[in-house]
Design an enzyme around this catalytic site. Structure first.
Site, PDB file in Angstrom:
ATOM      1  N   GLU A   1       4.840  -7.252   2.033  1.00 46.11           N
ATOM      2  CA  GLU A   1       4.067  -8.419   2.489  1.00 46.11           C
ATOM      3  C   GLU A   1       3.806  -9.410   1.360  1.00 46.11           C
ATOM      4  OE1 GLU A   1       3.140  -5.095   2.390  1.00 46.11           O
ATOM      5  OE2 GLU A   1       1.288  -5.001   3.565  1.00 46.11           O
TER       6      GLU A   1
ATOM      7  N   ASP B   1       3.172   1.080  -3.429  1.00 44.76           N
ATOM      8  CA  ASP B   1       2.485   0.593  -2.229  1.00 44.76           C
ATOM      9  C   ASP B   1       3.419   0.807  -1.050  1.00 44.76           C
ATOM     10  OD1 ASP B   1       0.762  -0.626  -0.465  1.00 44.76           O
ATOM     11  OD2 ASP B   1       1.274  -2.668  -1.074  1.00 44.76           O
TER      12      ASP B   1
ATOM     13  N   HIS C   1      -5.743  -4.554  -1.801  1.00 42.56           N
ATOM     14  CA  HIS C   1      -4.780  -4.855  -2.861  1.00 42.56           C
ATOM     15  C   HIS C   1      -5.461  -5.043  -4.218  1.00 42.56           C
ATOM     16  CE1 HIS C   1      -2.301  -5.907   0.744  1.00 42.56           C
ATOM     17  NE2 HIS C   1      -1.407  -5.259   0.031  1.00 42.56           N
TER      18      HIS C   1
ATOM     19  N   ASP D   1      16.560   0.487  -1.888  1.00 41.83           N
ATOM     20  CA  ASP D   1      15.774   1.715  -1.839  1.00 41.83           C
ATOM     21  C   ASP D   1      15.169   1.996  -3.212  1.00 41.83           C
ATOM     22  OD1 ASP D   1      14.735   4.201  -1.433  1.00 41.83           O
ATOM     23  OD2 ASP D   1      16.662   5.224  -1.203  1.00 41.83           O
TER      24      ASP D   1
END
Length: 657
Positions: free
Chosen positions: A354, A461, A330, A416
């Protein structure tokens, strides 16, 4: 005399035959009693099993005509709502080995049988019969062997009481019943501690605790049968290949295995085998000696440090992140792009459920808003609970929250991202902006009001480009979506995306491999107007291979920032990043020296790209040296016709062109 002798001999024989006859009768009676006792005990065992079955609400009946009390026929025990797929020539196999188990338990036929039956019934499997048999040595029980016949498989166990070891294996051809969720119950039923351990539960070494090692394997054949798709089955991916089928982990514990609306999520806690690359990656700062993974520091202090377990996140069976490697990944994804921008205030994150990408963005003092668009809200909730380190902002100076998701600068949309950018920054078939009347692109008006809605940085990501599926193809290959990213950036905007594993030297061009989406996004970025692109890789992400990233600049104004010296990068980090409350470094991997390695693509990437005559990482304003300066005897055309041209520096591919 002969008759006398005969009578005398007969009398003599009768006197000795009576004790033998009595002994034979006694032996026969003893054997009969033993047989009756065995039948009675078997009957009691059958009754006990029936009671256990009745307590589970399952119908049981004795096998007709078998005469065996320990053979029972069980009615269907399938979970309601489960419809078995077309029967494939395949199955799944669970192997479990447990040591430091109570020897009395390992010698008891009935305790083992009871545990085995309970495991089978509670796991909703269908048992037909079972049998246990002792193994004797020198008049003592040296072990037990038990086997159960299932409707669609079997279960067996073998014990070594003197060594405190039991080995179990369970096979089923029913692919609807996942065997891994049985592990906690299996450990509860069979990992019975010794009496010493039970008497002193808080004062024993970990070597005395029962320890479970297990392996799960897919058996048989699936591909080519009943339209089976291996990429849709998590156990047919990295989770099964790299984790489940390996026995050498010192710890392998499933924490989460669930299906969200969009994907299958698995989280495992792992202790890598001693002596391997990752074995000491999670060294704790605290010291302890009550853990079998503690090790001497080596400084003469006789102190021990413990190895913290790793945690790994798998999406649809593919490794996404791990506790040992997430910081390197990251930091490499976020900081090179943000640091190349002089004043990034508004940042968009596509994916990153996450929370670690958000965490790294919020370390920049210039950031006023970080907008995260994640389609799977369930994944974020799971990560909050089981992966809290990924979204931990508690140690950042100025943060008043524990979770980065709760930071006032963070805006989270569970929708989305593809639709989000098309709706806000896309253009229709006539080249008109889908939200207003601006043609081709979204730009700031004279008052600069529209610019407030644009992003300085967009970070993608999301799924890997080599994953299969329509959604992945849209992210990397849809011109409308890529153009909406371009439109969503300010005039000095930067776009960065992870693009999967770095190519190997022997790999074909990306267009001809599973990484075709990586090639497509390169072409699309250039097509929509990005002026410069760079690729770089990071090798500490714990993906078993270096990972590649792609950064694209909307114009060339920021290229000089990308090519700053390591000292300039370190100064920029010091001026930009927030401090920590604990005094620990705010970054664990990224610094000026690391950035210098990112500035020039590695040779293997150059080779792969040159095979398709695409150059990356070149400064458009720098004049390339002529190839003739380096080639004396062969013409450029000769080199282009030979493999040797692929070994030339990347600048040669564009020289004199």
């Amino acid at each position: 005399m002969s008759s006398h002798s005969h009578r005398s001999s007969k009398k003599h024989d009768d006197s000795y035959s009576r004790p033998i006859l009595h002994l034979g009768v006694f032996s026969a009676c003893f054997l009969l009693l033993s047989l009756l006792s065995s039948v009675h005990l078997a009957y009691l065992a059958g009754q006990k099993t029936r009671l256990a079955l009745s307590s589970h609400g399952i119908l049981a009946k004795t096998t007709e005509g078998s005469g065996m009390g320990d053979e029972i026929m069980i009615a269907s025990t399938r979970k309601e709502g489960i419809v078995e797929d077309a029967r494939l020539p395949s199955g799944q196999h669970l192997f479990a080995d447990i040591q430091n188990v109570n020897p009395n338990f390992l010698s008891s036929k009935y305790q083992l049988a009871d545990a085995m039956v309970t495991l089978i019934i509670d796991s909703q499997l269908t048992m037909l019969s079972y049998h246990c048999h002792p193994l004797a040595s020198a008049g003592e029980i040296a072990g037990m062997t038990c086997a159960a016949i299932l409707l669609d498989g079997h279960m067996s166990l073998h014990t070594w009481p003197a060594d405190g070891v039991i080995a179990l294996d369970l096979f089923t051809s029913n692919n609807n019943n996942d065997l891994i969720p049985m592990l906690p119950l299996m450990e509860q039923l069979f990992a019975i501690p010794t009496i010493k351990t039970m008497m002193n539960p808080d004062h024993h070494s970990s070597a005395e605790k029962p320890k479970l090692h297990w392996v799960h394997k897919l058996r048989g054949f699936r591909t080519g049968f009943s339209n089976y798709q291996c990429d849709k089955h998590p156990y047919d991916q990295e989770l099964g290949e790299d984790i489940l089928c390996r026995r050498d982990f010192d710890l392998k514990r499933p924490l989460v295995s669930t299906k969200t609306k969009y994907q299958h999520v698995d989280i495992y806690e792992l202790l890598h085998p001693k002596g391997t690359t990752y074995a000491a990656a999670g060294v704790k700062s605290s010291f302890a000696q009550d853990d079998d993974r503690s090790t001497l520091i080596g400084d003469g202090s006789n102190k021990h440090c413990t190895i913290a377990p790793d945690r790994a996140l798998f999406i649809d069976g593919v490794l996404q992140s791990s506790l040992y490697g997430e910081a390197a990944y990251h930091e490499a994804l976020v900081h090179p792009a943000l640091l190349s921008h002089p004043d990034p205030r508004r940042v968009a994150i596509i994916g990153g459920g996450e929370g670690a990408t958000l965490r790294e963005v919020l370390k920049h003092s210039t950031v006023e808003e970080a907008v995260m668009i994640e389609i799977d809200g369930e994944l974020t909730n799971i990560s909050r609970t089981f992966l809290p380190e990924w979204s931990d902002c508690s140690d950042i100076v100025g943060s008043e929250v524990t979770s980065c998701f709760d930071d006032p600068r963070a805006t989270i949309y569970f929708e989305d991202a593809f639709g989000f950018f098309l709706d806000n920054f896309g253009v229709d078939d006539d080249g008109m902006n889908m939200t207003d009347t601006a043609p081709d692109t979204v730009t700031a008006d004279d008052d600069g009001e529209d610019d407030e809605e644009l992003f300085d940085i967009i970070i993608m990501d999301a799924l890997d480009p080599d994953d299969f599926g329509d959604f992945v193809d849209k992210l990397y290959n849809d011109t409308g979506f890529i153009r909406s990213l371009y439109n969503g950036l300010t005039e000095s905007g930067v776009f960065v995306v992870q693009v999967g594993a770095i190519p190997q030297y022997e790999d074909p061009p990306d267009e001809m491999s599973v990484f075709y989406n990586r090639a497509h996004i390169l072409n699309k970025l250039e097509e929509v107007g990005f002026q410069n692109m760079m690729v770089y890789d990071e090798g500490h992400c714990h993906f078993y291979t270096p990972w590649q990233f792609l950064v694209a600049f909307k114009n060339n104004n920021l290229i000089s920032n990308w090519h700053r010296t390591s000292a300039e990068i370190d100064i920029g980090l010091h001026q930009r990043l927030r401090r920590t409350k604990s005094g620990k470094p705010i970054l664990r991997y990224f610094d000026g020296s690391t950035m210098r390695n990112y500035q020039i693509p590695p040779k293997v990437v150059q080779t792969n790209q040159l095979r398709n005559q695409v150059s990356l990482g070149l400064h458009p304003e720098l004049v390339n040296s002529s190839v003739s300066r380096y080639i004396d005897q062969k013409s450029v055309e000769q080199y282009l016709l030979e493999d040797s041209w692929m070994h030339l520096p990347i600048e040669f591919a564009r020289a004199d062109s």
